[in-house]
Design an enzyme around this catalytic site. Structure first.
Site, PDB file in Angstrom:
ATOM      1  N   ASN A 396      -5.209   9.616   2.180  1.00 21.06           N
ATOM      2  CA  ASN A 396      -5.375   9.139   3.546  1.00 21.06           C
ATOM      3  C   ASN A 396      -4.037   9.058   4.292  1.00 21.06           C
ATOM      4  O   ASN A 396      -3.725   9.912   5.127  1.00 21.06           O
ATOM      5  CB  ASN A 396      -6.059   7.770   3.529  1.00 21.06           C
ATOM      6  CG  ASN A 396      -6.649   7.410   4.873  1.00 21.06           C
ATOM      7  OD1 ASN A 396      -6.110   7.769   5.909  1.00 21.06           O
ATOM      8  ND2 ASN A 396      -7.768   6.706   4.867  1.00 21.06           N
ATOM      9  N   ASP A 397      -3.250   8.064   3.988  1.00 23.75           N
ATOM     10  CA  ASP A 397      -2.018   7.839   4.765  1.00 23.75           C
ATOM     11  C   ASP A 397      -1.035   9.006   4.668  1.00 23.75           C
ATOM     12  O   ASP A 397      -0.319   9.294   5.622  1.00 23.75           O
ATOM     13  CB  ASP A 397      -1.338   6.555   4.287  1.00 23.75           C
ATOM     14  CG  ASP A 397      -2.214   5.325   4.502  1.00 23.75           C
ATOM     15  OD1 ASP A 397      -2.923   5.302   5.531  1.00 23.75           O
ATOM     16  OD2 ASP A 397      -2.204   4.422   3.667  1.00 23.75           O
ATOM     17  N   VAL A 398      -1.003   9.692   3.507  1.00 23.14           N
ATOM     18  CA  VAL A 398      -0.007  10.757   3.311  1.00 23.14           C
ATOM     19  C   VAL A 398      -0.375  12.024   4.058  1.00 23.14           C
ATOM     20  O   VAL A 398       0.365  13.002   4.016  1.00 23.14           O
ATOM     21  CB  VAL A 398       0.189  11.065   1.809  1.00 23.14           C
ATOM     22  CG1 VAL A 398       0.715   9.844   1.073  1.00 23.14           C
ATOM     23  CG2 VAL A 398      -1.103  11.564   1.179  1.00 23.14           C
ATOM     24  N   ALA A 436      -2.477   1.663   4.624  1.00 20.39           N
ATOM     25  CA  ALA A 436      -1.735   1.254   5.808  1.00 20.39           C
ATOM     26  C   ALA A 436      -2.615   0.547   6.822  1.00 20.39           C
ATOM     27  O   ALA A 436      -2.121  -0.091   7.748  1.00 20.39           O
ATOM     28  CB  ALA A 436      -1.063   2.462   6.461  1.00 20.39           C
TER      29      ALA A 436
END
Length: 471
Positions: A396-398, A436
């Site tokens: 997700n965040d990456v 995050a």
């Protein structure tokens, strides 16, 4: 020095050489297993040599031998059972617990050695200073690792927990460390000084890890691992034991380097991670959430299978969702099917993918994914524009393009350039946030198709659907 002591000295030197060579062999996946075996053999030789030396010197009573035997059997049995039975998704928790055990053992060594000294007033600073550092670093590692394991296991909320006075505590406790160390150096036999150091360090470990959110946990685990090695090295100085010093220094140095590399990969300083922390880590994942609310395009298994079957180049981006679903074998089977059909398949690995350093590499190795197909971020990012399909599984965040803009929780963090692929498919159970706690802009990209499914179930459906197109 008699013959036994000389032989034991050579054995410990050989064990230290095994640690160095073993660590070197772990540099490559092809030789990592051999390096691990060699390091374990070195540790076995060191333990055997120590037992022989104790027997030769008659330094342990009958009760002591019984305690040593029971402790060795119980500890080895529990470690073997935990290592063989733990699931890959729980490996970060196990590593944290191992770190806690290492830090706690180092503390006990220092406290016991200082208390058992016949004339503590005669101890030089070269013993008391490492002893104080051993207590501090070991106790911080012990309590911090237990909190980290609790956060990863879900018994403690994974979101940053800021308690009143947290910042002041983080500043005051190191001052207590300095004063306590000075106290112990001036009065080596002071039990009160040891207790002050011990309690302050335990409190600091808790206050350090509680405010750290899930996205920073891989870095924190690596940092605590480095602390464990440093504490063991300090214990080696206290006992005047070269093998402990070398083994601890190797773990401390390698863990420190890895921590720095991971922090750099997130474009954050280690101090910023320790003091700050972001993300909730407790984002609820509602299966079947309404994707329309986020203006995303939902696709079926057949839609994705057509894209994959007629692609020339596919880049797979694995994330924690893959690990949580234990879907690595389904992914490996799908990739093999695509390769048999002449499609170029590779894997993009972000430095903080998963919940601990190297998590994705180990997970994919379990599914016999060829290591040359695993590509690090800086190597694979230039390839995304040539990829016909980028298949994102739980990362997700990456993959969030929001990281390129200022003003949000992941600003400045290097990401995988998934949005530059010709087509994007995301396998995800819902529109839930990552660690995050922010929306992923990639999901609203016109090129992106959201395949809402559990990773294991979804990959199995994809494999079946692709087979109908390539058979």
């Amino acid at each position: 020095m008699n013959t036994v002591e000389t032989t034991v000295g050579y054995a410990l030197l050989g064990a230290a050489a095994c640690f160095v060579l073993g660590l070197h062999l772990m540099n490559s996946p092809r030789t990592a297993r051999r390096g691990n075996t060699l390091s374990a053999a070195g540790m076995a030789a060191a333990i055997t040599a120590t037992v022989v030396l104790l027997a030769d010197q008659g330094a342990i009573t009958a009760t002591g031998w019984l305690v040593l035997l029971l402790g060795g059997v119980l500890g080895s049995g529990l470690g073997l059972y935990a290592a063989r039975s733990v699931e890959m998704t729980s490996m970060p928790q196990l590593v944290s617990l191992f770190n806690a055990v290492g830090g706690g053992a180092a503390v006990l060594i220092a406290v016991t050695d200082l208390l058992q000294t016949a004339h503590p007033g005669d101890l030089a600073a070269r013993v008391t200073v490492p002893g104080a550092l051993d207590i501090v670093i070991g106790a911080v590692t012990f309590s911090g690792s237990l909190i980290a394991a609790g956060k990863l296991q879900g018994t403690i909320p994974g979101r940053p927990i800021i308690f009143p006075g947290a910042r002041a505590t983080s500043v005051a406790l190191p001052a207590v460390f300095a004063l306590g160390t000075l106290w112990l150096v001036l009065d080596p036999g002071s039990v009160t000084a040891m207790l002050v150091l011990l309690l302050a360090a335990l409190a600091f470990g808790v206050s350090m890890v509680l405010p750290i959110g899930g996205a920073d946990m891989p870095v924190v685990i690596s940092l605590l691992n480095a602390f464990t090695g440093t504490a063991v090295a300090m214990a080696g100085f206290v006992l005047d034991e070269p093998a402990l010093i070398i083994a601890g220094a190797l773990v401390g140095a390698s863990g420190g380097i890895l921590t720095k590399l991971m922090a750099d990969a997130m474009n954050r300083s280690i101090a910023n991670i320790i003091i700050g922390g972001f993300g909730t880590g407790d984002t609820a994942v509602a299966v079947g959430a309404d994707a329309a609310d986020a203006q995303v395009r939902s696709v079926s298994a057949d839609d994705v299978a057509i894209q994959l079957a007629y692609a020339s180049k596919v880049i797979i981006v694995p994330g924690y969702g893959l690990a949580a679903a234990q879907a690595q074998h389904e992914l490996g089977d799908l990739a093999n099917l695509l390769e048999e059909h002449g499609i170029d398949v590779s894997y993009a690995i972000h430095p903080v993918a998963g919940r601990m350093p190297g998590h994705m590499n180990v997970l994919l190795a379990e599914a016999n994914v060829p290591y040359p197909q695993l590509k690090e971020m800086e190597d694979v990012n230039p390839e995304f524009p040539q990829a016909d399909v980028a298949l994102v599984i739980g990362a997700n965040d990456v993959t969030n393009p929001a990281a390129r803009r200022p003003g949000n929780a992941i600003s400045g963090m290097p990401i995988l350039d998934v949005d530059k692929a010709k087509s994007i498919v995301v396998i995800k159970r819902s529109m839930g946030h990552g660690y995050a706690g922010i929306d992923n802009e990639l999901y609203a990209n016109p090129k992106t198709g959201m395949f809402f499914s559990d990773a294991k179930k979804g990959l199995a459906e994809l494999k079946s659907a692709v087979r109908t197109f390539v058979s």
